[in-house]
Design a protein around this motif. Sequence first.
Motif, PDB file in Angstrom:
ATOM      1  N   UNK A 117      36.721  47.204  46.871  1.00  0.00           N
ATOM      2  CA  UNK A 117      38.115  47.478  46.497  1.00  0.00           C
ATOM      3  C   UNK A 117      38.354  47.310  45.003  1.00  0.00           C
ATOM      4  N   UNK A 118      37.268  47.312  44.213  1.00  0.00           N
ATOM      5  CA  UNK A 118      37.385  47.165  42.754  1.00  0.00           C
ATOM      6  C   UNK A 118      38.289  45.993  42.363  1.00  0.00           C
ATOM      7  N   UNK A 119      38.212  44.910  43.122  1.00  0.00           N
ATOM      8  CA  UNK A 119      38.997  43.726  42.796  1.00  0.00           C
ATOM      9  C   UNK A 119      40.449  43.820  43.199  1.00  0.00           C
ATOM     10  N   UNK A 120      40.812  44.794  44.052  1.00  0.00           N
ATOM     11  CA  UNK A 120      42.204  44.975  44.463  1.00  0.00           C
ATOM     12  C   UNK A 120      42.611  44.002  45.550  1.00  0.00           C
ATOM     13  N   UNK A 121      43.556  44.430  46.392  1.00  0.00           N
ATOM     14  CA  UNK A 121      44.138  43.543  47.402  1.00  0.00           C
ATOM     15  C   UNK A 121      43.106  43.034  48.401  1.00  0.00           C
ATOM     16  N   UNK A 164      30.129  51.087  36.330  1.00  0.00           N
ATOM     17  CA  UNK A 164      29.441  51.937  35.365  1.00  0.00           C
ATOM     18  C   UNK A 164      28.325  52.697  36.078  1.00  0.00           C
ATOM     19  N   UNK A 165      27.625  53.551  35.369  1.00  0.00           N
ATOM     20  CA  UNK A 165      26.645  54.426  36.016  1.00  0.00           C
ATOM     21  C   UNK A 165      25.521  53.638  36.675  1.00  0.00           C
ATOM     22  N   UNK A 166      25.073  52.559  36.038  1.00  0.00           N
ATOM     23  CA  UNK A 166      24.011  51.749  36.637  1.00  0.00           C
ATOM     24  C   UNK A 166      24.502  51.069  37.911  1.00  0.00           C
TER      25      UNK A 166
END
Length: 454
Positions: A117-121, A164-166
Amino acid sequence: MPILSSLRRRSAAISVAAVAGATAIGVCLAVGSASAGTLSGSLYRDPSSAVVRWVAANPGNSRTAVIRDKIASQPQARWFANFNPSTVQSEVSGFIGAANAAQQIPVLAVYEITNRDCGGASAGGAPDLNQYQTWVSNFARGLGNQTVIIILETDSLALLTCLNSAEINARNQAISTATQTIKSGNPNAKVYLDGGHSTWNSAGETANRLRAAGVQYADGFFTNVSNYNSTSSEANFGRAVISALNGMGISGKRQIIDTSRNGGASGDWCGDDNTDRRIGQYPTTNTGDSNIDAYLWVKPPGEADGCRYTAGSFQPDLAYSLANGVPNPPTTAPPTTVPPTTTPPPTTAPPTTPPPTGNGCSASVVVNQWSGGFTASVTVTAGAAGINGWTVTVALPSGAAVTGVWSAQATGTSGTVRYTNVSYNGQVGAGQSTNFGFQGTGTGPSATAACAAS
């Protein structure tokens, strides 16, 4: 414009069902015996889900009947979202064992990828991808050998903006490895990867991301867990994704559509703040569409997205607003069938003797046996007086060993095993029954067991 409103994305909230008591709910599964996809048969209704527990605890609430009949009666996904590598195998084994005993298909949503969640809820997941693979390996060991549906990592491919891409390459490799690990643990597992939804990434971009994450090893992809788009829009999107995959030389992949909250959509993207949503089509494997394996309730209706309430918490007002005014599910339950790709295991019939006439209890055992293992479903019945606790003693044949238990506490794993009630199923009314179960290796026990009231 903020990403949430521009993409109309909502995070899939964590929903980890604790083992808890079921109530007497009329199960009306909207499942047919026919299917146009690769799945057929009845879906498993988790008897310990948050909505079932709420219904059991609130029999007099004005909202209970609607929530019970239109949500709690239906099969929904069990989410595995806690990083618990030491216990996940037993948790999965218990859930799978109960579904196998019912001869129905369980749905498991894996939500454990690092930086989810990319650090979301719904932030969380495994601390790193090496530990993620350890968790997945343990998860796969509990899957048994019958048909199961795995919804693998919601939002993990559609939401990459924080990587990022990596990191994207590492995630793709992790998901590809996880798919193969699950398939190795249970060759009959049906694994689906994240396809986002029809108003997020394009079909071509979605296909590219699926290919990079190893969809060739999976059975297909799922969509709409993170939105409320109509089933027709998702089906059209799915056909475009499948066409794009075919153009890449990846054929035979099918779609699963989450219909848990797409029966009506207007207003803000977040379900917590919107009472205009409605549940969509009831869960079924009978889709009538050769591209679609199932319509599922992956995100449990009534569990929050993290806007006004904590992500994953069950909120009766949300559940009621989703179900109120919606037609009831079919009133005739379909025959219970053994999931495809397996041979129906021999079943020992329970004894037909009546319950005890005095104080005390009796126990009957139904065993589903397959090569090398078994599941056992035990019914505890009170006599002429109610009981406040019970102990069941089961004698296992030589060489048999218990590997998982649900709705009871076990002492021992072989020989004579003693099972005692847990907090929610110790009280049994006069002439009434409760259930527990266990899974093991070797040959299952006989159809009778000793029961003593506490």
